[in-house]
Structures are given as structure tokens and as C-alpha cells.
Enzyme design. Structure first.
Site, PDB file in Angstrom:
ATOM      1  N   SER A  46       6.637  -0.475 -44.043  1.00 25.09           N
ATOM      2  CA  SER A  46       6.262  -1.871 -43.835  1.00 25.09           C
ATOM      3  C   SER A  46       7.394  -2.702 -43.239  1.00 25.09           C
ATOM      4  CB  SER A  46       5.812  -2.492 -45.154  1.00 25.09           C
ATOM      5  OG  SER A  46       6.868  -2.484 -46.102  1.00 25.09           O
ATOM      6  N   HIS A  47       8.604  -2.139 -43.133  1.00 26.32           N
ATOM      7  CA  HIS A  47       9.725  -2.875 -42.555  1.00 26.32           C
ATOM      8  C   HIS A  47      10.355  -2.155 -41.369  1.00 26.32           C
ATOM      9  CE1 HIS A  47       9.327  -4.991 -46.370  1.00 26.32           C
ATOM     10  NE2 HIS A  47       9.948  -5.982 -45.782  1.00 26.32           N
ATOM     11  N   GLU A 187       2.870  -3.846 -47.263  1.00 23.24           N
ATOM     12  CA  GLU A 187       2.113  -2.646 -47.623  1.00 23.24           C
ATOM     13  C   GLU A 187       0.610  -2.916 -47.596  1.00 23.24           C
ATOM     14  OE1 GLU A 187       3.474   0.237 -47.929  1.00 23.24           O
ATOM     15  OE2 GLU A 187       5.556  -0.438 -47.903  1.00 23.24           O
TER      16      GLU A 187
END
Length: 226
Positions: A46-47, A187
Site C-alpha cells: 500500500s506504500h 490496504e
């Protein structure tokens, strides 16, 4: 969904080429690349590359300064400030962390704040870097209201991520990073993109009903952890 497997070197080169082609100079590009690659390396999808389209959108719109030059000052020997010059946070963090670490080592404790920046990204790389120098690191960041309080159905809190890292002589540091929502918003966004359900208790739909549909959660509210 078609999946393409990339090595970390390929991810690094892809991110570098994209940032340079969309308004980032060398210093800002390399700081963003390090943030993306560290997230992909540590499986925080997610990053990692997931965030690149958002970076590019804000660069193209002129919202973010791709040529930012962070300025580090110290109001007191233990209070470090970094003005990010309207750029992304990773470069501002890299500019301020050496001064923060130096002050903490000399005086026992120090704090750093950064302003005029966008998207902190994952928090653990910074606390981990401090712990690798024998320091205890703690990081937190604000967020727009997307989380309802326990028993509520209206957004009041941010996901309010926090991270800490603790040095362990002769071993790698213990590093902790979490959102204080039931699930990190990124997420949930990935689940929505990929068509996966999320556990019941992750969030509520727009009408306040519990749901496993991540798209409905994103329209509604996340719930707090615990």
C-alpha cells in the site's frame, strides 16, 4: 487481473523514470524512489508502486513542488523543524534526520516536526534508521477524518499512523508500524482495486451498516482498531 513480477531493481528504475518524466528533480526523485523501493522490499504494497499514480497526479496538477529544497532549523537544541518547501515528505525527512539523531545523541532526547509537505509514506523507514544508530525512534502523522469512534458511524479521527523502533545490540532493531484504524486505508484501497473482501469490522458503509465490501467502506468510514 494480470500480474507482472518485477525485481527490486526494476521497481527502482521504473519509479525513477516515472518521477523524472513528471516534474521531479534528482534529489526529490531519489528520495521518493527510496520510499517506494523500501515499501516494496518489506511487502508493504500500500506504500510502494501503488502510490506512484497519486504522486504523479499531484505533480502534474502543480499541487506539489517537484524541485523542493527543504530547510532545516532548530528553535532549541532539541527541537528540529523542517520546512519541506511544498514537496513530498521523504526528502524533508532525509534532510532533517541527521540533525535529529545528532541532537538526540548529544542531549539524550530530541524531536523533529516537518511542515509544508505531502504524503509522509510509510513511517517505519525513519524510525528504523534511528534505531540502527542506537536510538529509540517514534513517529506519528496526522490524517484527514476517515475513522468513526467506537459506537459511531461518522468520521471523526484520521487513521493516525504511528511507528516506533527499538535498538537491540547485536540484532536488528524491533520495528513497529501501524494505523490506529482497524485496517490501513491503503490496504482497503488495494482490496477495492483487486476485488477482495475485507474482514467484517473493518468499516461501515455510507448508511452506517457493517460491510465486507472495501468500496463501500471507502465511501463510508473505517472503524478503530481494538
Amino acid at each position: 487481473i494480470k500480474t507482472t513480477v518485477l525485481t527490486l531493481n526494476e521497481i527502482e528504475n521504473l519509479a525513477r523514470n516515472v518521477f523524472q518524466a513528471n516534474g521531479c528533480d534528482h534529489s526529490n526523485t531519489e528520495a521518493l524512489v527510496r520510499a517506494v523501493v523500501s515499501a516494496e522490499r518489506d511487502c508493504s504494497m500500500s506504500h510502494g508502486l501503488f502510490r506512484v499514480p497519486g504522486y504523479i497526479t499531484s505533480l502534474r496538477s502543480g499541487k506539489v513542488n517537484g524541485h523542493a529544497r527543504p530547510v532545516v532549523t532548530a528553535a532549541t537544541p532539541t527541537i528540529i523543524s523542517v520546512d519541506g518547501d511544498n514537496g513530498y515528505a521523504p526528502l524533508a525527512l532525509e534532510a532533517g534526520l541527521p540533525r535529529l539523531a545528532s541532537s538526540a545523541k548529544e542531549l539524550g532526547i530530541a524531536a523533529m516536526k516537518i511542515t509544508n509537505t505531502y504524503h509522509f509514506a510509510a513511517l517505519w523507514p525513519e524510525t528504523e534508521a534511528l534505531a540502527e544508530q542506537g536510538l529509540v525512534g517514534l513517529a506519528c502523522v496526522c490524517h484527514l477524518p476517515v475513522v468513526a469512534p467506537a459506537g459511531g458511524n461518522e468520521a471523526l479521527f484520521g487513521t493516525n499512523p504511528l511507528s516506533f523502533a527499538w535498538p537491540r545490540p547485536g540484532r536488528t532493531p524491533m520495528v513497529f508500524d501501524m494505523a490506529t484504524s482497524s485496517m490501513a486505508q491503503g490496504e482497503v484501497q488495494i482490496a477495492a482495486r483487486d476485488g477482495h473482501e475485507v474482514p467484517i469490522g473493518t468499516g461501515l458503509s455510507l448508511d452506517g451498516e457493517a460491510t465486507t465490501d472495501p468500496k463501500k467502506v471507502l465511501e463510508g468510514v473505517l472503524l478503530p482498531f481494538g
